[in-house]
Scaffold this motif. Structure first.
Motif, PDB file in Angstrom:
ATOM      1  N   LEU A 449     -37.891  24.568   2.424  1.00 23.02           N
ATOM      2  CA  LEU A 449     -36.946  25.698   2.360  1.00 23.02           C
ATOM      3  C   LEU A 449     -37.314  26.763   3.382  1.00 23.02           C
ATOM      4  N   TRP A 450     -38.615  26.989   3.515  1.00 17.36           N
ATOM      5  CA  TRP A 450     -39.059  28.016   4.472  1.00 17.36           C
ATOM      6  C   TRP A 450     -38.682  27.611   5.901  1.00 17.36           C
ATOM      7  N   ALA A 451     -38.864  26.310   6.176  1.00 14.45           N
ATOM      8  CA  ALA A 451     -38.502  25.822   7.506  1.00 14.45           C
ATOM      9  C   ALA A 451     -37.001  25.941   7.736  1.00 14.45           C
ATOM     10  N   LEU A 452     -36.218  25.560   6.729  1.00 18.96           N
ATOM     11  CA  LEU A 452     -34.761  25.646   6.874  1.00 18.96           C
ATOM     12  C   LEU A 452     -34.348  27.089   7.142  1.00 18.96           C
ATOM     13  N   GLN A 453     -35.012  27.984   6.408  1.00 19.63           N
ATOM     14  CA  GLN A 453     -34.676  29.393   6.568  1.00 19.63           C
ATOM     15  C   GLN A 453     -34.965  29.858   7.984  1.00 19.63           C
ATOM     16  N   ARG A 454     -36.115  29.477   8.492  1.00 20.46           N
ATOM     17  CA  ARG A 454     -36.497  29.960   9.818  1.00 20.46           C
ATOM     18  C   ARG A 454     -35.658  29.341  10.924  1.00 20.46           C
ATOM     19  N   VAL A 455     -35.215  28.109  10.717  1.00 23.46           N
ATOM     20  CA  VAL A 455     -34.506  27.421  11.802  1.00 23.46           C
ATOM     21  C   VAL A 455     -33.003  27.683  11.749  1.00 23.46           C
ATOM     22  N   TYR A 456     -32.421  27.490  10.572  1.00 27.81           N
ATOM     23  CA  TYR A 456     -30.954  27.455  10.534  1.00 27.81           C
ATOM     24  C   TYR A 456     -30.350  28.778  10.104  1.00 27.81           C
ATOM     25  N   LEU A 457     -31.044  29.510   9.246  1.00 27.16           N
ATOM     26  CA  LEU A 457     -30.471  30.757   8.745  1.00 27.16           C
ATOM     27  C   LEU A 457     -30.845  31.905   9.670  1.00 27.16           C
ATOM     28  N   GLY A 458     -30.556  33.082   9.260  1.00 24.92           N
ATOM     29  CA  GLY A 458     -30.840  34.254  10.103  1.00 24.92           C
ATOM     30  C   GLY A 458     -29.618  34.598  10.942  1.00 24.92           C
ATOM     31  N   SER A 459     -29.676  35.749  11.551  1.00 30.44           N
ATOM     32  CA  SER A 459     -28.471  36.250  12.221  1.00 30.44           C
ATOM     33  C   SER A 459     -28.327  35.678  13.631  1.00 30.44           C
ATOM     34  N   GLU A 460     -29.451  35.491  14.332  1.00 25.47           N
ATOM     35  CA  GLU A 460     -29.278  35.054  15.711  1.00 25.47           C
ATOM     36  C   GLU A 460     -30.459  34.195  16.153  1.00 25.47           C
ATOM     37  N   TYR A 461     -30.229  33.424  17.207  1.00 27.78           N
ATOM     38  CA  TYR A 461     -31.263  32.580  17.768  1.00 27.78           C
ATOM     39  C   TYR A 461     -32.191  33.422  18.630  1.00 27.78           C
ATOM     40  N   LYS A 462     -33.532  33.263  18.390  1.00 28.60           N
ATOM     41  CA  LYS A 462     -34.473  34.182  19.027  1.00 28.60           C
ATOM     42  C   LYS A 462     -35.219  33.558  20.198  1.00 28.60           C
ATOM     43  N   GLY A 463     -35.107  32.219  20.368  1.00 24.53           N
ATOM     44  CA  GLY A 463     -35.981  31.549  21.324  1.00 24.53           C
ATOM     45  C   GLY A 463     -35.388  31.419  22.708  1.00 24.53           C
ATOM     46  N   PRO A 464     -36.078  30.678  23.569  1.00 22.74           N
ATOM     47  CA  PRO A 464     -35.605  30.457  24.942  1.00 22.74           C
ATOM     48  C   PRO A 464     -34.443  29.453  24.997  1.00 22.74           C
ATOM     49  N   HIS A 465     -33.826  29.362  26.143  1.00 27.06           N
ATOM     50  CA  HIS A 465     -32.745  28.413  26.425  1.00 27.06           C
ATOM     51  C   HIS A 465     -31.567  28.552  25.468  1.00 27.06           C
ATOM     52  N   ALA A 466     -31.267  29.785  25.057  1.00 25.90           N
ATOM     53  CA  ALA A 466     -30.184  29.989  24.101  1.00 25.90           C
ATOM     54  C   ALA A 466     -28.867  29.487  24.669  1.00 25.90           C
ATOM     55  N   GLU A 467     -28.749  29.551  26.002  1.00 27.49           N
ATOM     56  CA  GLU A 467     -27.457  29.176  26.613  1.00 27.49           C
ATOM     57  C   GLU A 467     -27.201  27.675  26.534  1.00 27.49           C
ATOM     58  N   GLU A 468     -28.273  26.899  26.313  1.00 29.20           N
ATOM     59  CA  GLU A 468     -28.081  25.445  26.316  1.00 29.20           C
ATOM     60  C   GLU A 468     -27.746  24.873  24.946  1.00 29.20           C
ATOM     61  N   ILE A 469     -27.614  25.721  23.974  1.00 27.95           N
ATOM     62  CA  ILE A 469     -27.296  25.217  22.638  1.00 27.95           C
ATOM     63  C   ILE A 469     -25.822  24.835  22.592  1.00 27.95           C
ATOM     64  N   THR A 470     -25.585  23.541  22.520  1.00 27.42           N
ATOM     65  CA  THR A 470     -24.215  23.039  22.478  1.00 27.42           C
ATOM     66  C   THR A 470     -24.018  22.314  21.176  1.00 27.42           C
ATOM     67  N   PRO A 471     -22.808  22.187  20.715  1.00 20.64           N
ATOM     68  CA  PRO A 471     -22.585  21.493  19.440  1.00 20.64           C
ATOM     69  C   PRO A 471     -23.060  20.048  19.526  1.00 20.64           C
ATOM     70  N   ILE A 472     -23.308  19.491  18.365  1.00 19.65           N
ATOM     71  CA  ILE A 472     -23.821  18.131  18.281  1.00 19.65           C
ATOM     72  C   ILE A 472     -22.768  17.144  18.817  1.00 19.65           C
ATOM     73  N   THR A 473     -23.235  16.127  19.536  1.00 20.24           N
ATOM     74  CA  THR A 473     -22.294  15.143  20.085  1.00 20.24           C
ATOM     75  C   THR A 473     -21.936  14.116  19.017  1.00 20.24           C
ATOM     76  N   PRO A 474     -20.815  13.418  19.197  1.00 20.40           N
ATOM     77  CA  PRO A 474     -20.428  12.401  18.190  1.00 20.40           C
ATOM     78  C   PRO A 474     -21.511  11.346  18.007  1.00 20.40           C
ATOM     79  N   ARG A 475     -22.179  10.937  19.117  1.00 21.86           N
ATOM     80  CA  ARG A 475     -23.230   9.933  19.008  1.00 21.86           C
ATOM     81  C   ARG A 475     -24.332  10.408  18.068  1.00 21.86           C
ATOM     82  N   GLU A 476     -24.747  11.653  18.258  1.00 21.38           N
ATOM     83  CA  GLU A 476     -25.818  12.189  17.416  1.00 21.38           C
ATOM     84  C   GLU A 476     -25.361  12.362  15.977  1.00 21.38           C
ATOM     85  N   SER A 477     -24.145  12.880  15.826  1.00 24.50           N
ATOM     86  CA  SER A 477     -23.722  13.135  14.450  1.00 24.50           C
ATOM     87  C   SER A 477     -23.540  11.826  13.694  1.00 24.50           C
TER      88      SER A 477
END
Lengths: 531, 536
Positions: A449-477
């Motif tokens: 739960l702690w990991a989920l909270q730190r990764v997926y929840l919260g208001s905004e992404y804090k790390g590097p390469h924020a611009e490269e975050i693209t939605p999941i591709t059909p292959r991956e999903s």
């Protein structure tokens, strides 16, 4: 298809694919990928055919094939399938197929990668299907080299260290296994020495028509310890687990999926298929120890996972913790006055352990895949530098949360069933240990739960390469959907799996009792002789 | 009277003995042809290497036919040599190996045209010597065989005449070799003097006669002298086998010699020496009177084996030159193989030897199998070294970085050989090691020290992983530096290394090949023991 051909085809189809790959042009990357995927799909389809032809009412080995291999050493090519190996074979081909889909992220030396990948799959299937100790050992070792190179060439920054550590640990385990193999081989007699796992098991229970055995109960304990260490390294049980975080973290995503999803299961399978039936008395003597190691693994793995800041390392330690349940479930064997106390409870424990192996195979390969998906985008795994992914990648986050919940053991998902079965059966063995094992669930909930909270929840992404975050591709999903569906399906209808293995597990429990009786008789005779 | 003797000798030689000596004779004829053809300039028409290769192949074929026709055991040349399956196995093994080595030298172009008659004459001569080692039935032949194998070897090590390292290596080898030969000769004279015969098949009987009360104990001065002689002979053999502490020549000689010669020495000379060691020790064992003494020798050899493999593996770890590393690796492997001899002695001289026929046989069968696999895996490794040297002019492990990208076939062959040397299935090295470990385990029933030996062997297997894997890691995981010379092999060379690699794999897992060799090795091992039983 003729079942005898089918088994060999399942084992060697990937190897044949690897051979064909060797003649292809290394630059035609998409051809190589699709060809590999096709081979894994074919293999998966073949195992589904096997499951379809399998007779669920029968408990023994089915479709046994025996051919001469090295007759001057009594080595045979002997393969077959029963209720214990069938689910694991299905898991192997499934995870391999999904890992092949995940292999799109591999970006160098594609040809070599896919050849090794398919050889690895052949090795894994061979381990689960072979019924001759020598053959088992050969397949067991065949996996080593591909895995070494898969981690060593395509891995992360510390790949060389992780690869050699993996190789070394496994090799130590397997040479110990080799000594046990020699012990078992040379003590059997009758017509000839034998590597036949089925007959060796029968002779341990005193019920073989073809073999005699000079393996004394004392030697059984030695052989069991040697075998157990070999398999415990693979599971991995504390204190033999230190290779796992390194190997899992450095390996590329698809290989992590296979490592966690299939390779760890070989440890558990080896114990069920070899260590237990061949040395029942040794298993009984070590039962307390095994349960203790299992409990320690659960608690230690969970605490270690809590302390991680690397997302992948966290998942790796969660494997140590989850595989502890497997060990406990197998070992909760209590004997009073020569009879197993509540054999049904032990039966449930083994069933639970088997189920836990499958559940962990699905959930942990899913978790590694999910970590890989985000790593491919942002190129880091620091838990403290994520956050807010739910908003940017909603589908991915939903799938991840689902799969992580399956790992957590949420009721209605696959992780739950295995853990409950194991903990219940542990109560029969020792309530105090059951309580400790059960409390591991709280820690698991804590780190997930702690990991989920730190990764997926919260208001905004804090790390590097924020611009490269693209939605999941059909292959991956697609990979995510398949794993999540299975996790829910097994959680809601666990009977699908139990119906396959119940017969074989019951037989194993009876066999172990017979083996204990046989050893007890031998010990009595020894005592008489000494007087 | 005298003429009668001569006549008998000639009859015996021509009508009887020479038939058994056929393979060796072909090689001798080839040597003569090699040297004569140069005089009359025929070597311009037929390349010398082809002639040598033909000779080796003919010898192989002859030995192969002997394998199918030989039954039982017979001495020839008036008891000097012995002909049985064991002899034939070594003949076949050595001549096949010779053919493969010559093929390698053709591919790599060492020696050049000018020197090749000399080189091949030495190579063939050494092989004949090794065959004599494996067929010796007399202490005198033991010495002659060792010297016949050694003297050409010295010259071959120094064959790269322009190189200082090569000459230095040859000199070291000669000095050590001469010393070891002297010690061995002294040992032979002690044994022959005390027991009154050089015929090895009589040694055990004579020992019983010499010993007080029919039990050969060390309190007895005569027995002590024989034991001393035996030990001195073993010093000479230990030198040939490069066992610790008689291994000092080995890394230097291998580093100085060309890789082709290194490969030849590491396999052939070791094989001949093992054949001889087994014949020599079997001659003393099996008789109850010497049981205690020979068990002690067996355990002593076990200790030597432990030290040898541990030292070899640890020393190999630190090497940066691949030939030096392989030299230490051959030392370690001599240790593994010696385990089988040790186990054999312990079992053969135990109180239950009569019931253990099959197990004792298996020890020696394991050793023979190991040698056969070792031929392919070690020659494969040396061949790769030699071929790469022709492109990069370097034998440093670091210079192999990233070769997988330029010549995958070569690297795959190297992977097969190295992993087989570690002893991991599905390669031949595993199966061979399993057989030897199995024998040692079995011998543990008769003396506890065999369990220690087994444990040390197992630990060494794990240690050895590191340095073999380091080569593979360099070749496969690292990237090729941009300024490194390219290695792109022509097809023929790929086929050659591919063939060796394939055999390493097939001997580990192919149903008929692995089993077939195992059966042949078992029969060869059996012949040496059945001869002992019938002669007593």
């Amino acid at each position: 298809m003729n079942p005898t051909v089918l088994l060999s085809l399942i084992i060697f189809a990937p190897a044949i694919g690897a051979l064909l790959l060797a003649f292809m042009d290394g630059r035609a990357v998409s051809l190589l990928r699709n060809f590999t995927l096709a081979i894994t799909i074919i293999t998966f389809a073949l195992t589904l055919m096997l499951a379809n032809q399998f007779n669920y009412g029968e408990s023994g080995i089915q479709f046994e094939v025996v051919r001469n291999w090295i007759p001057s050493w009594n080595v045979y090519y002997r393969v077959g399938v029963d209720g214990i190996s069938l689910p694991l074979v299905l898991l192997t081909t499934l995870v391999s197929m999904l890992a092949a889909v995940a292999s799109w992220s591999i970006n160098k030396l594609h040809k070599g990668y896919f050849i090794l990948f398919l050889l690895l799959e052949s090795g894994m299937l061979g381990v689960f299907l072979s019924l001759d100790f020598f053959l088992f050992y050969v397949f067991w070792e065949v996996m080593l080299l591909p895995m070494y190179f898969l981690i060593g060439i395509w891995g992360g920054p510390r790949k060389e260290y992780a690869a050699i550590k993996f190789f070394l640990f496994t090799l130590v385990g397997s040479v110990l296994m080799l000594i046990a193999m020699l012990m078992l081989y040379f003590t059997t007699g009758g017509q000839q020495h034998s590597f036949n796992l089925i007959e060796l098991a029968k002779v341990a229970a005193g019920g073989s028509e073809h073999l005699t055995s000079g393996l004394t109960p004392k030697m059984q304990i030695t052989a069991f310890v040697l075998l157990f260490i070999g398999f415990a390294i693979k599971i991995p049980a504390v204190p033999f687990h230190t290779w796992l975080p390194d190997a899992h973290v450095e390996a590329p995503t698809p290989i992590s999926m296979i490592l966690a999803g299939v390779l760890l299961k070989m440890g558990g399978y080896g114990i069920i298929r070899i260590a237990f039936p061949l040395c029942p008395y040794g298993a009984y003597c070590a039962a307390w120890f095994l349960v203790a190691i299992g409990v320690i693994s659960i608690i230690y793995g969970a605490f270690a996972a809590l302390a991680q800041t690397d997302f992948k390392r966290l998942v790796a330690y969660s494997s140590v913790s989850h595989m502890g349940y497997v060990l406990i479930g197998l070992a909760v064997w209590k004997i009073a006055e020569g009879q197993t106390v509540n054999p049904d409870m032990w039966n449930m424990g083994i069933n639970g352990a088997m189920f836990q192996m499958l559940a962990h195979g699905i959930s942990s390969s899913g978790m590694f895949f999910m970590v890989g998906v985000i790593y491919d985008r942002v190129h880091h795994r620091n838990l403290n530098e994520f956050g807010g992914l739910m908003g940017k990648m909603p589908v991915y986050s939903g799938l991840s949360v689902g799969i992580f919940f399956a790992g957590l053991g949420l009721p209605g998902m696959c992780g739950f069933i295995g853990e409950v079965f194991v903990v219940l059966s542990t109560w029969n063995f020792n309530p105090a240990l059951a309580i400790v094992a059960a409390s591991g669930v709280i820690l698991t909930a804590g780190y997930i739960l702690w990991a989920l909270q730190r990764v997926y929840l919260g208001s905004e992404y804090k790390g590097p390469h924020a611009e490269e975050i693209t939605p999941i591709t059909p292959r991956e999903s697609a990979v995510g959907y398949i794993l999540l569906t299975l996790a829910i399906l097994l959680g809601v209808f666990p009977g699908i799996v139990f119906s396959i293995m119940n017969g074989s597990v019951t037989e194993l429990v009876d066999h172990m009792q017979a083996g204990y009786d046989h050893a007890a008789t031998l010990l009595d005779q020894q005592l008489q002789a000494m007087r | 009277m005298f003429s009668q003797l001569i006549q008998n000798l000639i009859d015996d030689t021509l009508k009887y003995s020479l038939g058994y000596f056929e393979a060796e004779l072909w090689l001798c004829a080839t040597i003569v042809a090699l040297l004569l053809f140069r005089l009359i300039s025929v070597d311009r028409l037929i390349p010398t290497s082809i002639l040598a290769l033909t000779g080796a192949i003919v010898a192989t074929v002859v030995a192969w036919f002997q394998l199918t026709t030989t039954d039982g055991s017979e001495t020839f040349f008036t008891g000097m040599l012995i002909h049985d399956q064991f002899s034939v196995y070594f003949r076949l093994f050595l001549s096949l190996f010779l053919a493969l080595t010559i093929a390698l030298t053709i591919l790599t172009g060492i020696p050049d045209n000018e020197d090749s008659p000399d080189f091949y004459a030495l190579l063939l001569g050494a092989t004949v010597g090794m065959m004599i080692m494996a067929t010796a039935n007399n202490l005198l032949m033991l010495f002659i065989g060792v010297e016949m194998a050694s003297v050409p070897s010295y010259a071959m090590v120094g064959f790269l005449k322009g190189r200082r390292a090569s000459s230095e290596a040859a000199l070291k080898y000669v000095v050590y070799g001469a010393g070891a030969a002297g010690v061995m000769l002294y040992g032979i004279s002690l044994i022959a003097g005390m027991l009154g015969t050089g015929d090895m098949s009589l040694l055990a009987d004579r020992l019983r006669i010499v010993a007080d009360n029919g039990v050969a104990g060390l309190g007895d001065p005569e027995v002590r002298l024989v034991a001393l002689g035996t030990m001195l002979v073993m010093v000479g053999l230990a030198f040939k086998l490069s066992l610790v502490p008689f291994h000092f020549w080995c890394p230097d000689a291998f580093e100085g010699a060309s890789a082709e010669v290194g490969g030849f020495l590491s396999v052939a000379s070791k094989a001949g020496a093992f054949g001889l060691l087994v014949r020599f020790l079997v001659a003393f064992s099996g008789d109850p009177s010497g049981a205690e003494l020979m068990t002690a020798f067996g355990i002593g050899l076990g200790v030597v084996a432990m030290v040898t493999m541990t030292f070899g593996n640890l020393a190999a770890y630190g090497q940066s030159n691949i030939k030096r590393m392989l030299a230490y690796s051959t030392i370690a492997h001599a240790g593994y193989m010696l385990m089988a001899v040790s186990a054999m002695l312990v079992m053969q001289n135990s109180a239950h030897a009569g019931d253990l026929g099959q197990e004792i046989n298996a020890c020696l069968g394991g050793l023979l199998y190991y040698l056969a696999v070792y031929l392919f895996m070690n020659l494969g490794a040396f061949a790769v070294v030699a071929l790469i040297r022709n492109y990069t002019f370097s034998e440093e492990i670091d210079s192999y970085a990233g070769l997988i990208r330029q010549s995958p076939a070569l690297c795959v062959c190297m992977v097969f050989c190295m992993i087989s040397l570690v002893g991991i299935p599905p390669f031949g090295g595993f199966f061979a090691k399993l057989m030897i470990f199995g024998s040692v385990y079995k011998a543990g029933d008769f003396h506890w020290s065999m369990y220690v030996l087994l444990a040390v062997g197992i630990v060494n297997t794990v240690i050895s992983l590191f340095y073999y894997l380091r080569v593979l890691k360099t070749m496969i995981i690292y990237d090729r530096p941009a300024d490194a010379r390219a290695v792109r092999l022509p097809n023929l060379e790929n086929v050659y290394v591919g063939l060796l690699g394939a055999f390493v794999l097939l001997l580990g897992c192919a149903p008929f090949i692995a089993d077939g060799l195992n059966v042949i090795a078992g029969e060869a091992a059996g012949s040496i023991f059945s001869a002992i039983v019938t002669s007593r």
